[in-house]
Design an enzyme around this catalytic site. Sequence first.
Site, PDB file in Angstrom:
ATOM      1  N   CYS A 242      -0.434 -10.956  14.706  1.00 32.16           N
ATOM      2  CA  CYS A 242      -0.097 -12.256  15.303  1.00 32.16           C
ATOM      3  C   CYS A 242       1.115 -12.119  16.225  1.00 32.16           C
ATOM      4  O   CYS A 242       1.169 -12.728  17.305  1.00 32.16           O
ATOM      5  CB  CYS A 242       0.197 -13.286  14.211  1.00 32.16           C
ATOM      6  SG  CYS A 242      -1.155 -13.557  13.040  1.00 32.16           S
TER       7      CYS A 242
ATOM      8  N   CYS B 142       2.584 -11.811   9.940  1.00 30.00           N
ATOM      9  CA  CYS B 142       1.437 -11.025  10.415  1.00 30.00           C
ATOM     10  C   CYS B 142       1.794 -10.229  11.675  1.00 30.00           C
ATOM     11  O   CYS B 142       2.125 -10.805  12.712  1.00 30.00           O
ATOM     12  CB  CYS B 142       0.257 -11.959  10.679  1.00 30.00           C
ATOM     13  SG  CYS B 142      -1.062 -11.246  11.670  1.00 30.00           S
TER      14      CYS B 142
ATOM     15  N   CYS C 169       0.838  -1.203   0.000  1.00 33.21           N
ATOM     16  CA  CYS C 169       0.000   0.000   0.000  1.00 33.21           C
ATOM     17  C   CYS C 169       0.874   1.254   0.000  1.00 33.21           C
ATOM     18  O   CYS C 169       0.573   2.243  -0.683  1.00 33.21           O
ATOM     19  CB  CYS C 169      -0.914   0.012   1.225  1.00 33.21           C
ATOM     20  SG  CYS C 169      -2.035  -1.405   1.342  1.00 33.21           S
TER      21      CYS C 169
END
Length: 501
Positions: free
Chosen positions: A407, A404, A62
Amino acid sequence: MAMRGFTLFSILVLSLCASSIRSEETETKEFVLTLDHTNFTDTINKHDFIVVEFYAPWCGHCKQLAPEYEKAASALSSNVPPVVLAKIDASEETNREFATQYEVQGFPTIKIFRNGGKAVQEYNGPREAEGIVTYLKKQSGPASAEIKSADDASEVVSDKKVVVVGIFPKLSGSEFDSFMAIAEKLRSELDFAHTSDAKLLPRGESSVTGPVVRLFKPFDEQFVDSKDFDGEALEKFVKESSIPLITVFDKDPNNHPYVIKFFESTNTKAMLFINFTGEGAESLKSKYREVATSNKGQGLSFLLGDAENSQGAFQYFGLEESQVPLIIIQTADDKKYLKTNVEVDQIESWVKDFKDGKIAPHKKSQPIPAENNEPVKVVVSDSLDDIVLNSGKNVLLEFYAPWCGHCQKLAPILDEVAVSYQSDSSVVIAKLDATANDFPKDTFDVKGFPTIYFKSASGNVVVYEGDRTKEDFISFVDKNKDTVGEPKKEEETTEEVKDEL
């Protein structure tokens, strides 16, 4: 393709996204609209054509896209009519409903909204400013361009892309309407055009008056015609004919769009991975083409991958280069079948055995740990039954991905939860790397990370939807756990949760 948190499709195509360096922030005007839960719906409703990027602030891709997206928004603001680009932080709690509503499976995802949001399509174009501008100018125009001259035809039909052309005696009627409906539906994937003069087209019978659909392509037989204008049949013809008999995955960027289409298909997928420059490569390719030809139209798609450029696939399937040449088949319900070190004369018979149901499914699993003494127990595919499903214990199981961020933040909290239950042998806190191990998708619906499930001692399986604090986890486990040996409770159902995309 079935939707999964991080699919093979995602792994293969992430590397195709254009890279750029984020420019320093200035106080110049921002052309990309910023949306959130307060203005998303109203903004979509009032635009006939608007493009929305679903992003997350922590997402590397992004960040790479941001300056290119802004440049494109600036350029398109002067288009006639203007093309509006917008963005929404879909990781923000108050905005997640829109990510769920529009089936956003990863970041960045770009959607095209038409007619006040009545029609929504995936953005399948480039990720650099110039390409974004060119792609969206086309998308904001007519779904199908009319070919009136030889110059029009040469501009639309090229030797490097798939183009679908409708030939009609008059540009009206049910067949024409059916063609235009498919053009509108698939316009983000393919180029469409129509004409009333087949003589203007570069290939195919020039005397036909139609109605007929002619699909031009830079592979296989170069063009193919169809006279079936039933909506479903026409869409199937276009989609199947626009993919090569064998999709090639290598370094050639011209092949990448076909790789994307291959993995988007709902067909069963056969994939042969070989060393393209290795000994016997041409014989393997030749035999594979024979097998693909004999299975054409039978719901089985074929891909040929260069092992040197297929590390994403190898990681996803849990394969090793020492197993090349290998063939793996993936069904629509995500079952996988594997033949390693395959020889030329084994390909045809092995594919036939698969179709006849004689091949056992392959299961991807990390090795069972030699020691598993940490508070949070490590679960792999081969130990899932013993530690979780058939253990007769109350198990809180985290499905995670090593990359992640959420996580990683959760890990020490689960450690504390596990320590608090060390004196209770009926409770197990565990984790499974969902990127490296297969698991039953009909039991555990994992579309984002972390996803947490609880399996009670009596067998009830529920998804955890609470806050991620030690106290909330303990409260949830205490509320839902069974005393080992007590009668099975009535099963509960919960709505699917998607924590991180």
